[in-house]
Design a protein around this motif. Sequence first.
Motif, PDB file in Angstrom:
ATOM      1  N   MET A   1       0.833  -1.181   0.000  1.00 56.82           N
ATOM      2  CA  MET A   1       0.000   0.000   0.000  1.00 56.82           C
ATOM      3  C   MET A   1       0.879   1.247   0.000  1.00 56.82           C
ATOM      4  N   SER A   2       0.486   2.226  -0.780  1.00 56.93           N
ATOM      5  CA  SER A   2       1.218   3.477  -0.849  1.00 56.93           C
ATOM      6  C   SER A   2       0.883   4.351   0.359  1.00 56.93           C
ATOM      7  N   ILE A   3       1.847   5.112   0.827  1.00 52.97           N
ATOM      8  CA  ILE A   3       1.589   6.051   1.921  1.00 52.97           C
ATOM      9  C   ILE A   3       1.153   7.404   1.375  1.00 52.97           C
ATOM     10  N   LEU A   4       0.951   7.497   0.065  1.00 55.67           N
ATOM     11  CA  LEU A   4       0.525   8.735  -0.563  1.00 55.67           C
ATOM     12  C   LEU A   4      -0.946   8.666  -0.940  1.00 55.67           C
ATOM     13  N   CYS A   5      -1.611   9.795  -0.859  1.00 50.55           N
ATOM     14  CA  CYS A   5      -2.996   9.910  -1.291  1.00 50.55           C
ATOM     15  C   CYS A   5      -3.090  11.151  -2.167  1.00 50.55           C
ATOM     16  N   ARG A   6      -3.784  11.039  -3.283  1.00 54.89           N
ATOM     17  CA  ARG A   6      -3.918  12.178  -4.180  1.00 54.89           C
ATOM     18  C   ARG A   6      -5.116  13.023  -3.755  1.00 54.89           C
ATOM     19  N   ILE A   7      -4.847  14.289  -3.450  1.00 52.90           N
ATOM     20  CA  ILE A   7      -5.875  15.242  -3.044  1.00 52.90           C
ATOM     21  C   ILE A   7      -5.649  16.534  -3.818  1.00 52.90           C
ATOM     22  N   ASP A   8      -6.658  16.952  -4.553  1.00 54.60           N
ATOM     23  CA  ASP A   8      -6.585  18.219  -5.285  1.00 54.60           C
ATOM     24  C   ASP A   8      -5.315  18.295  -6.143  1.00 54.60           C
ATOM     25  N   ASP A   9      -5.055  17.239  -6.903  1.00 57.35           N
ATOM     26  CA  ASP A   9      -3.887  17.142  -7.784  1.00 57.35           C
ATOM     27  C   ASP A   9      -2.546  17.208  -7.061  1.00 57.35           C
ATOM     28  N   LYS A  10      -2.547  16.825  -5.775  1.00 59.28           N
ATOM     29  CA  LYS A  10      -1.304  16.771  -4.999  1.00 59.28           C
ATOM     30  C   LYS A  10      -1.174  15.381  -4.390  1.00 59.28           C
ATOM     31  N   HIS A  11       0.029  14.873  -4.347  1.00 59.22           N
ATOM     32  CA  HIS A  11       0.296  13.598  -3.671  1.00 59.22           C
ATOM     33  C   HIS A  11       0.711  13.931  -2.243  1.00 59.22           C
ATOM     34  N   VAL A  12      -0.175  13.614  -1.295  1.00 61.28           N
ATOM     35  CA  VAL A  12       0.033  13.968   0.107  1.00 61.28           C
ATOM     36  C   VAL A  12       0.409  12.717   0.899  1.00 61.28           C
ATOM     37  N   PRO A  13       1.538  12.735   1.636  1.00 53.75           N
ATOM     38  CA  PRO A  13       1.873  11.605   2.506  1.00 53.75           C
ATOM     39  C   PRO A  13       0.851  11.497   3.641  1.00 53.75           C
ATOM     40  N   LEU A  14       0.364  10.301   3.910  1.00 49.98           N
ATOM     41  CA  LEU A  14      -0.648  10.093   4.947  1.00 49.98           C
ATOM     42  C   LEU A  14      -0.178  10.573   6.316  1.00 49.98           C
ATOM     43  N   TYR A  15       1.120  10.464   6.596  1.00 46.08           N
ATOM     44  CA  TYR A  15       1.621  10.852   7.911  1.00 46.08           C
ATOM     45  C   TYR A  15       1.567  12.361   8.139  1.00 46.08           C
ATOM     46  N   ARG A  16       1.328  13.155   7.105  1.00 47.69           N
ATOM     47  CA  ARG A  16       1.207  14.611   7.266  1.00 47.69           C
ATOM     48  C   ARG A  16      -0.197  15.047   7.641  1.00 47.69           C
ATOM     49  N   VAL A  17      -1.196  14.160   7.524  1.00 50.09           N
ATOM     50  CA  VAL A  17      -2.591  14.515   7.778  1.00 50.09           C
ATOM     51  C   VAL A  17      -2.845  14.592   9.285  1.00 50.09           C
ATOM     52  N   MET A  18      -3.304  15.756   9.741  1.00 48.43           N
ATOM     53  CA  MET A  18      -3.643  15.967  11.148  1.00 48.43           C
ATOM     54  C   MET A  18      -5.107  15.626  11.406  1.00 48.43           C
ATOM     55  N   TRP A  19      -6.009  16.110  10.543  1.00 46.11           N
ATOM     56  CA  TRP A  19      -7.419  15.785  10.661  1.00 46.11           C
ATOM     57  C   TRP A  19      -8.101  15.994   9.311  1.00 46.11           C
ATOM     58  N   VAL A  20      -9.304  15.394   9.192  1.00 45.66           N
ATOM     59  CA  VAL A  20     -10.101  15.473   7.976  1.00 45.66           C
ATOM     60  C   VAL A  20     -11.510  15.915   8.373  1.00 45.66           C
ATOM     61  N   ALA A  21     -12.035  16.930   7.703  1.00 50.88           N
ATOM     62  CA  ALA A  21     -13.378  17.428   8.013  1.00 50.88           C
ATOM     63  C   ALA A  21     -14.425  16.345   7.766  1.00 50.88           C
ATOM     64  N   ALA A  22     -15.408  16.286   8.651  1.00 44.61           N
ATOM     65  CA  ALA A  22     -16.488  15.309   8.526  1.00 44.61           C
ATOM     66  C   ALA A  22     -17.603  15.812   7.612  1.00 44.61           C
ATOM     67  N   THR A  23     -17.713  17.119   7.458  1.00 43.81           N
ATOM     68  CA  THR A  23     -18.751  17.701   6.613  1.00 43.81           C
ATOM     69  C   THR A  23     -18.109  18.626   5.584  1.00 43.81           C
ATOM     70  N   PRO A  24     -18.736  18.762   4.418  1.00 44.90           N
ATOM     71  CA  PRO A  24     -18.175  19.643   3.399  1.00 44.90           C
ATOM     72  C   PRO A  24     -18.285  21.116   3.803  1.00 44.90           C
ATOM     73  N   HIS A  25     -17.392  21.908   3.276  1.00 45.53           N
ATOM     74  CA  HIS A  25     -17.350  23.341   3.550  1.00 45.53           C
ATOM     75  C   HIS A  25     -18.578  24.033   2.977  1.00 45.53           C
ATOM     76  N   TYR A  26     -19.152  24.924   3.748  1.00 44.12           N
ATOM     77  CA  TYR A  26     -20.242  25.768   3.290  1.00 44.12           C
ATOM     78  C   TYR A  26     -20.142  27.101   4.017  1.00 44.12           C
ATOM     79  N   CYS A  27     -19.987  28.178   3.259  1.00 49.09           N
ATOM     80  CA  CYS A  27     -19.933  29.505   3.881  1.00 49.09           C
ATOM     81  C   CYS A  27     -21.008  30.427   3.328  1.00 49.09           C
TER      82      CYS A  27
END
Length: 78
Positions: A1-27
């Motif tokens: 398994m890769s430790i990278l995840c593609r988000i918004d055209d970026k390859h992000v290492p999983l170990y850099r993720v602090m938290w993930v929003a549970a609901t989508p952004h709405y302002c």
Amino acid sequence: MSILCRIDDKHVPLYRVMWVAATPHYCGEEDCLREGSYEVRLEQEESVWAKAPEHEELLAKLESWQGGLGGGDEGRNW
């Protein structure tokens, strides 16, 4: 398994993720470019924005990388 995840055209290492929003952004702003995207907070107060499929893939990869929900801690002496 890769430790990278593609988000918004970026390859992000999983170990850099602090938290993930549970609901989508709405302002409610008419010109908001993040509406409907999920914030993914990284180290050093950086954020990237994931679309729904990227959000689900990231959550699945994080759970798999960490051994799944509730798994793996039984029997450990630490």
